[in-house]
Design a protein around this motif. Structure first.
Motif, short mmCIF file in Angstrom:
data_model
loop_
_atom_site.label_atom_id
_atom_site.label_comp_id
_atom_site.label_asym_id
_atom_site.label_seq_id
_atom_site.Cartn_x
_atom_site.Cartn_y
_atom_site.Cartn_z
N GLU B 221 65.62 -11.88 62.05
CA GLU B 221 66.94 -12.41 62.40
C GLU B 221 68.04 -11.56 61.75
O GLU B 221 69.02 -11.17 62.40
CB GLU B 221 67.02 -13.85 61.89
CG GLU B 221 68.21 -14.65 62.35
CD GLU B 221 68.23 -16.01 61.64
OE1 GLU B 221 69.26 -16.34 61.04
OE2 GLU B 221 67.18 -16.72 61.64
N GLN B 222 67.84 -11.24 60.48
CA GLN B 222 68.81 -10.42 59.75
C GLN B 222 68.93 -9.02 60.37
O GLN B 222 70.03 -8.50 60.55
CB GLN B 222 68.39 -10.31 58.27
CG GLN B 222 69.23 -9.38 57.41
CD GLN B 222 70.66 -9.87 57.22
OE1 GLN B 222 71.00 -11.01 57.56
NE2 GLN B 222 71.53 -9.00 56.69
N LYS B 225 70.89 -9.06 63.44
CA LYS B 225 72.32 -9.15 63.10
C LYS B 225 72.87 -7.75 62.78
O LYS B 225 73.95 -7.36 63.21
CB LYS B 225 72.50 -10.08 61.90
CG LYS B 225 73.94 -10.33 61.52
CD LYS B 225 74.03 -11.20 60.26
CE LYS B 225 75.44 -11.13 59.69
NZ LYS B 225 75.45 -11.30 58.24
N THR B 228 73.32 -5.73 65.96
CA THR B 228 74.52 -6.14 66.70
C THR B 228 75.74 -5.42 66.13
O THR B 228 76.60 -4.94 66.87
CB THR B 228 74.72 -7.67 66.57
OG1 THR B 228 73.50 -8.29 66.94
CG2 THR B 228 75.83 -8.16 67.47
#
Lengths: 187, 363
Positions: B221-222, B225, B228
């Motif tokens: 998930e990190q 991020k 992105t």
């Protein structure tokens, strides 16, 4: 790169302590103040500690691509080792200012090189400032090339000389002019 | 204050960092960038800011981490072997999403190599020399003036994207003196508040700065991020310069010092009637992939010029996607490409199947 417009590539070389770096900075500063494009590139690191110092200055009317000079238009050689190393690299039709106080005889160089043998150390001693030999040689260079005068360089001395040495401004100015005089008159 | 002053790249960059609001400098000496810590050791205390000569490069980059975590603008500088030592810290900065400015005044490698100018850390800079899925923005100055101009940009980019910005210079740019204008400029960017900074939690919720994510799925998930964020950088921050591309038979691609030599070669070639142009990547990551890709629709032949044995040339090949041929000319270990050598290659290449597409090839 000298095909169009003004471009002068010069190497100044000698022992560490002869004021090689200062002479180069003075030339660069003077040329900048005169509105020219200029780069200055010193030898650095271990090379300096080995006892030799040199710097490369380019003065041009156009932006300068490579500040590293491999084939100089002019060489100021303040000692024998510098002349041996850089002398053969001078471009055909170029200029050699050599410190005849420390270099015996004239070198045999190919390519129609103009040689000015100037006893820079002796002239500096006569002026009462043995350490100003670099300025004597620079004065001779400026006189021979003619694109900057010794007066313009003398004005810029204060910009490149550390404040603690500013009491030497007058004698260094004299040394620049003495070198120019020698180059003009041959004595 | 807009007077031209004569300064070496290292000192000019140091003063520009101070003007850009650098709060803390940490560094360890290494040639050819020693003028930076020497200059900072005098000027930072004068400004009431932090200067520490660390015990090693590892310590320096970790001090940058610490200072940055408190929300301050922190930087370090080094040269190639020292930057290798800092890779762990740069990876941690990426993991913790901390802004940092790292300057690499490149010298010859691998190993201790020598102290001569080089561009052989391109792979390390653009691929991330540390571990993990991360990127650093890489700015490549080509003049002493750009050494100056890129410092406020580097700090702004670092703060905006909370990531490391590398300024990739080399021994020539660090040591050479050129006329330069130093002035404080107001940032035009709207920078996000540093609401994550460790400033003392008295009266507010605790902030945690970390790069360790052990819970199942949390690291992925990190990393998403981070991606992105990197996509935003790719979209918004590409910098390059086009030079004399009109009707080009050969397009030179070069950055940094090699680009100023290439520019001179392009001028000489044009004087001879050889249609050569130059694309100069200014950001090496994000690389101007789209620009070069578009150029490959139009021009048939590219020449990458670098002070290494062939690193950026891979990005040029990726960008042209087989639509054009890519040649390479490099010098390494302190060698500097000569204008005449580049012109020689351009002369040969222009007669051998390059040329603007659809315009007809030169026979």
């Amino acid at each position: 790169m000298t095909t169009n417009g003004f471009c002068e590539e010069i190497i100044i070389a000698g022992f560490g302590g002869q004021g090689i770096i200062l002479a180069g900075k003075l030339l660069a500063q003077t040329a900048m103040k005169a509105g020219r494009e200029v780069t200055y590139m010193p030898s650095y690191g271990a090379e300096v500690r080995g006892g030799t110092a040199n710097c490369m200055v380019i003065v041009s009317d156009k932006p300068i691509a490579n500040p590293v000079v491999t084939r100089p238009c002019s060489l100021i050689a303040m000692n024998k080792a510098s002349l041996t190393k850089f002398g053969p690299r001078i471009k055909a039709g170029g200029l050699l200012i050599m410190n005849s106080s420390l270099i015996d005889g004239e070198p045999e160089l190919e390519g129609d090189i103009e040689i000015v043998a100037i006893p820079a150390d002796d002239l500096a001693v006569e002026l009462g400032s043995p350490r100003s030999a670099n300025m004597v040689a620079m004065g001779a260079y400026l006189q021979k090339r003619g694109y900057l005068g010794p007066d313009a360089a003398a004005v810029c001395l204060a910009d490149v000389l550390a404040k603690r040495h500013h009491e030497t401004l007058p004698v260094n100015s004299k040394a620049l002019h003495r070198g120019a005089e020698f180059a003009a008159q041959g004595s | 204050m807009s007077e031209r002053v004569l300064m070496c790249g290292n000192k000019a960059l140091a003063e520009a960092a101070i003007l850009a609001g650098c709060d803390a400098y940490f560094g360890y000496p290494i040639t050819p960038q020693n003028e930076i810590p020497a200059y900072m050791s005098r000027r930072m205390p004068e400004e009431g800011r932090v200067f520490v000569q660390s015990e090693s490069e590892l310590a320096a980059i970790s001090m940058v981490f610490g200072a940055s975590a408190t929300g301050k603008r922190a930087m370090t500088t080094s040269s190639s072997p020292g930057i290798s030592l800092m890779q762990e810290g740069i990876s941690y900065l990426a993991g913790a999403e901390l802004p940092a400015v790292v300057v690499n005044v490149m010298r010859g490698g691998p190993g201790l190599g020598n102290i001569a100018p080089s561009q052989s850390d391109y792979f390390q800079a653009t691929r991330g020399g540390g571990h993990g899925d991360y990127r650093t923005i890489v700015l490549a100055p080509s003049t002493v003036q750009e050494m100056v101009d890129f410092m406020p940009l580097a700090f702004d980019l670092a703060d905006q994207y909370t990531m490391t910005v590398l300024v990739l210079a080399d021994g020539i740019l660090g040591q050479m003196m050129e006329p330069v204008v130093l002035e404080k400029k107001q940032s035009k960017r709207k920078l996000p508040p540093k609401d994550w900074a460790l400033t003392g939690a008295n009266g507010r919720k605790q902030h945690i700065v970390r790069s360790l994510w052990l819970a199942d799925g949390r690291l992925e998930e990190q990393n998403r991020k981070l991606q992105t964020k990197y996509e935003q950088v790719l979209k918004n921050e590409v910098l390059f310069e086009d030079y004399r591309l009109e009707g080009a038979e050969v397009v030179v691609v070069a950055y940094g010092v090699a680009a100023r030599i290439a520019r001179s070669a392009v001028d000489s070639a044009r004087e001879e009637g050889i249609a050569a142009g130059l694309i100069r990547p200014i950001t090496l990551w994000p690389f101007p992939t789209e620009r070069i890709g578009k150029a490959a629709d139009k021009y048939g032949l590219f020449l990458a010029v670098e002070m290494n044995m062939g690193q950026m040339v891979e990005d040029v090949r990726l960008a042209v996607e087989g639509k054009a041929s890519v040649l390479f000319h490099g010098r390494s270990g302190g060698g500097v490409p000569a204008v005449e050598d580049i012109v020689g290659i351009l002369r040969q290449a222009s007669g051998s199947g390059g040329g603007e597409k659809g315009v007809g090839k030169r026979k």
